[in-house]
Write a protein that holds these residues in place. Structure first.
Motif, PDB file in Angstrom:
ATOM      1  N   SER A   6      30.124  39.484  45.524  1.00  0.00           N
ATOM      2  CA  SER A   6      30.029  38.032  45.551  1.00  0.00           C
ATOM      3  C   SER A   6      31.363  37.367  45.767  1.00  0.00           C
ATOM      4  CB  SER A   6      29.440  37.520  44.239  1.00  0.00           C
ATOM      5  OG  SER A   6      30.365  37.662  43.197  1.00  0.00           O
ATOM      6  N   GLU A 128      25.816  32.971  48.415  1.00  0.00           N
ATOM      7  CA  GLU A 128      26.960  32.542  47.604  1.00  0.00           C
ATOM      8  C   GLU A 128      27.494  31.207  48.105  1.00  0.00           C
ATOM      9  OE1 GLU A 128      31.419  33.837  46.146  1.00  0.00           O
ATOM     10  OE2 GLU A 128      30.252  35.240  47.345  1.00  0.00           O
ATOM     11  N   SER A 131      25.300  28.581  46.898  1.00  0.00           N
ATOM     12  CA  SER A 131      25.537  28.349  45.480  1.00  0.00           C
ATOM     13  C   SER A 131      26.733  27.429  45.281  1.00  0.00           C
ATOM     14  CB  SER A 131      25.779  29.680  44.755  1.00  0.00           C
ATOM     15  OG  SER A 131      26.216  29.459  43.423  1.00  0.00           O
ATOM     16  N   ARG A 132      27.758  27.638  46.074  1.00  0.00           N
ATOM     17  CA  ARG A 132      28.947  26.792  45.936  1.00  0.00           C
ATOM     18  C   ARG A 132      28.645  25.354  46.343  1.00  0.00           C
ATOM     19  NH1 ARG A 132      34.234  30.368  47.474  1.00  0.00           N
ATOM     20  NH2 ARG A 132      33.541  32.303  46.533  1.00  0.00           N
ATOM     21  N   GLN A 202      30.140  31.348  36.920  1.00  0.00           N
ATOM     22  CA  GLN A 202      29.889  30.790  38.240  1.00  0.00           C
ATOM     23  C   GLN A 202      29.827  31.883  39.303  1.00  0.00           C
ATOM     24  OE1 GLN A 202      28.788  27.786  36.905  1.00  0.00           O
ATOM     25  NE2 GLN A 202      29.192  27.333  39.036  1.00  0.00           N
ATOM     26  N   ALA A 206      26.577  32.711  41.650  1.00  0.00           N
ATOM     27  CA  ALA A 206      26.670  32.818  43.104  1.00  0.00           C
ATOM     28  C   ALA A 206      26.102  34.146  43.590  1.00  0.00           C
ATOM     29  CB  ALA A 206      28.129  32.667  43.547  1.00  0.00           C
TER      30      ALA A 206
END
Length: 599
Positions: A6, A128, A131-132, A202, A206
């Motif tokens: 990740s 990922e 996700s950010r 975090q 992600a």
């Protein structure tokens, strides 16, 4: 799943909340809005600090008559009204600022990522990145739109309250100051632990998003191979790891909160005990003690709120770092500062000169080695060979998705590295082996490379690609949404939409990467006729495993292990024997048993 999967790169852990400074370029355009929010914040903080003074006057002048008492309470009501209006204004300006900043960050991150070359996506999972753009920006939204203003307000109340405590009773204020170091120590020590845990949390979120995105996009394949249990186990493992880290973070923060609150209010009780003794001894009035008590409560509440917000700021600092990494990600491909303009009209001569290329993920396996090829303007060249021979790599290098490690690729004699990529790719139409269909209408999908095309032009392209009939039969015809990844269409239909897209593009260079592999025999013959008309006067590069689709090419280039092993027409290559003749024999004359025997 390894956690490293990740990671964007080896990322440093945030050591300070100062990382939030990276948000300033996004906040700066809205300085006026920020100033209005700051004014409202200062006003509400000042009003909060005035209230204890009113309380002192009420207590000390309780016996001075009803009229004066009424005036005090009337003034207090006006102060409360001003506080309500100021707080509403602060909420409005700050929350709107948070929404605006986060929207700008999301747009900036997407705009940066969508332009990055394939090398970047070899290192980072799409999930990922999503996700950010979602989870991390939500954290930042919470900070900019709420936590930051609350932190500033509490800092003002803390500083003002301490000053008013000193003015009310210097002795009691001195006792309060003795408590502060005891409160700061657990905040600093446990805060560092929280910072690290927040970043880990975090990262695992992600990774969980990346795993989910990868498997959901391949749900049918997973179900076909009855791999649901393994897929669920993999996702469960990553999600549980995220939960475990979150649980540790929550426990650490709970311990810090308990310690800080006990120290704050325990200290306040001790100070009030001393103050109560002073009132008994006549050293201070009851009103002064009430005023000191209220200020002490304000200061204690502000300090407690700051300890809570500190953890949020640390999480947001980690999220800011992660987004900043995407915004500052270095691409292996860059456009020159002064790109060379392509000639008009473009002749379309493509040249490979001593090209050597290895994919970054396989640095020891050359995809192309000593590759030399010149494709003349208007020529149709077919690339054939076994899987892994380098055919699709040639297509990708022509589009400059990669740069060769040695040699050069040229267009009309100009090195592709000297051109702006947008300028280069605007002269190319591509039909890939696995065409991408977007969750938009059929017409919008065909218009991808030429958004200003009219409906008549779109339909003409669809007819030429033998796609008009099945599109017209859809519920809303050309306005029918085709679903995510074109789930409403068959493989052959998706490919015909992609061919219509390339026909509409009307570019001088045409790249066909297994463009007819998913078509039935009847559709293939019709599309081949359309492609033949489209290729007239254009430089065309065709990649195909089915040799029947390349027999009419001007030249056939046979590749094997990244090298050119033969060149010529279909009849010439069959007569020469070798790899092409063997492939042709397997496809045109041998039965399945013969193919198995020759394997």
């Amino acid at each position: 799943m390894a956690r490293g999967a990740s990671n964007l790169e080896d990322r440093p852990t945030s050591r300070r909340v100062g990382a939030l400074g990276a948000l300033w370029p996004f906040v700066r355009p809205y300085r006026v809005q920020m100033l209005l929010a700051l004014v409202a914040l200062v006003v509400t903080s000042a009003i909060s600090l005035i209230l204890p003074l009113a309380a002192r006057r009420v207590v000390d002048n309780f016996d001075d008559g009803a009229g004066l008492l009424d005036q005090y309470f009337g003034a207090a009501l006006l102060i409360v009204a001003a506080l309500a209006l100021g707080t509403a204004a602060r909420y409005f300006f700050v929350t709107r600022l948070g929404e605006r900043v986060v929207a700008d960050i999301r747009k900036a991150v997407y705009a940066r990522v969508i332009t990055l070359s394939p090398a970047f996506f070899e290192r980072v999972m799409t999930g990922e990145i999503l996700s950010r753009i979602t989870t991390d920006t939500t954290l930042i939204q919470s900070v900019v739109g709420s936590s930051l203003s609350i932190a500033l307000r509490n800092m003002l109340i803390l500083a003002g309250g301490l000053a008013m405590l000193a003015w009310t009773s210097l002795k009691l204020m001195g006792l309060v100051l003795l408590i502060v170091p005891a409160i700061l120590i657990p905040i600093i020590v446990l805060g560092r632990r929280l910072r690290s845990l927040s970043r880990q949390n975090q990262d695992w979120i992600a990774a969980s998003s990346g795993t989910a995105s990868e498997t959901l996009l391949a749900a049918q394949t997973i179900q076909a191979y009855t791999a649901e249990a393994r897929s669920m186990a993999r996702f469960d493992e990553v999600t549980e790891q995220s939960y475990r880290v979150a649980r540790t973070r929550i426990g650490t923060r709970a311990v810090m909160t308990a310690i800080v609150i006990f120290l704050i209010f325990g200290g306040v009780i001790g100070v009030l005990w001393v103050g109560a003794r002073d009132v008994q001894n006549g050293v201070m009035t009851a009103g002064q003690l009430v005023q000191f008590v209220i200020y002490a409560i304000l200061v204690a509440s502000a300090a407690g709120a700051l300890s809570e917000i500190w953890g949020e700021l640390q999480r947001a600092a980690g999220a800011t770092e992660r987004l900043a990494e995407l915004l500052s990600a270095q691409d292996t491909l860059t456009d020159p500062s002064m790109p060379v303009p392509l000639p008009a009209p473009l002749r379309g001569q493509i040249g490979f000169h001593g090209v050597g290329f290895n994919f970054p993920s396989r640095p020891d396996v050359p995809a192309l080695h000593g590759f030399d090829l010149t494709i003349r303007p208007g020529e149709t060249v077919a690339l054939v060979g076994p899987s892994g021979a380098g055919k699709t790599t040639v297509i990708q290098l022509i589009q400059r998705f990669w740069d060769p490690q040695s040699g050069q690729v040229t267009l009309d004699g100009i090195d592709l590295r000297d051109l702006a990529r947008v300028d280069l790719r605007s002269r190319i139409a591509l039909v890939p082996q696995d065409p991408v269909i977007f969750a938009a209408s059929a017409a919008e999908n065909i218009r991808l490379g030429r958004p200003d095309a009219s409906d008549a032009q779109v339909q003409a392209a669809a007819r030429a690609a033998h796609a008009h009939d099945f599109i017209a039969a859809l519920p809303q015809g050309y306005d029918t949404a085709l679903g995510e990844r074109g789930v409403m269409l068959s493989g052959g239909q998706r490919q015909r939409v992609a061919i219509a897209r390339a026909i509409l593009r009307d570019a001088p260079i045409l790249l066909l990467d297994e463009a007819t592999s998913a078509l039935d025999a009847e559709s293939e013959s019709l599309v081949q006729a359309a492609v033949s008309r489209l290729a007239e006067g254009r430089t065309t590069v065709v990649v195909a495993h089915r040799l029947a689709t390349v027999k009419k090419a001007d030249r056939i280039i046979v590749l094997d292990q990244g090298r050119i092993v033969a060149t010529g027409s279909h009849d010439q290559l069959v007569a020469q024997g070798g790899l092409y003749a063997r492939l042709a024999r397997m496809q045109f004359t041998d039965g399945p048993g013969q193919i198995a025997a020759s394997a």
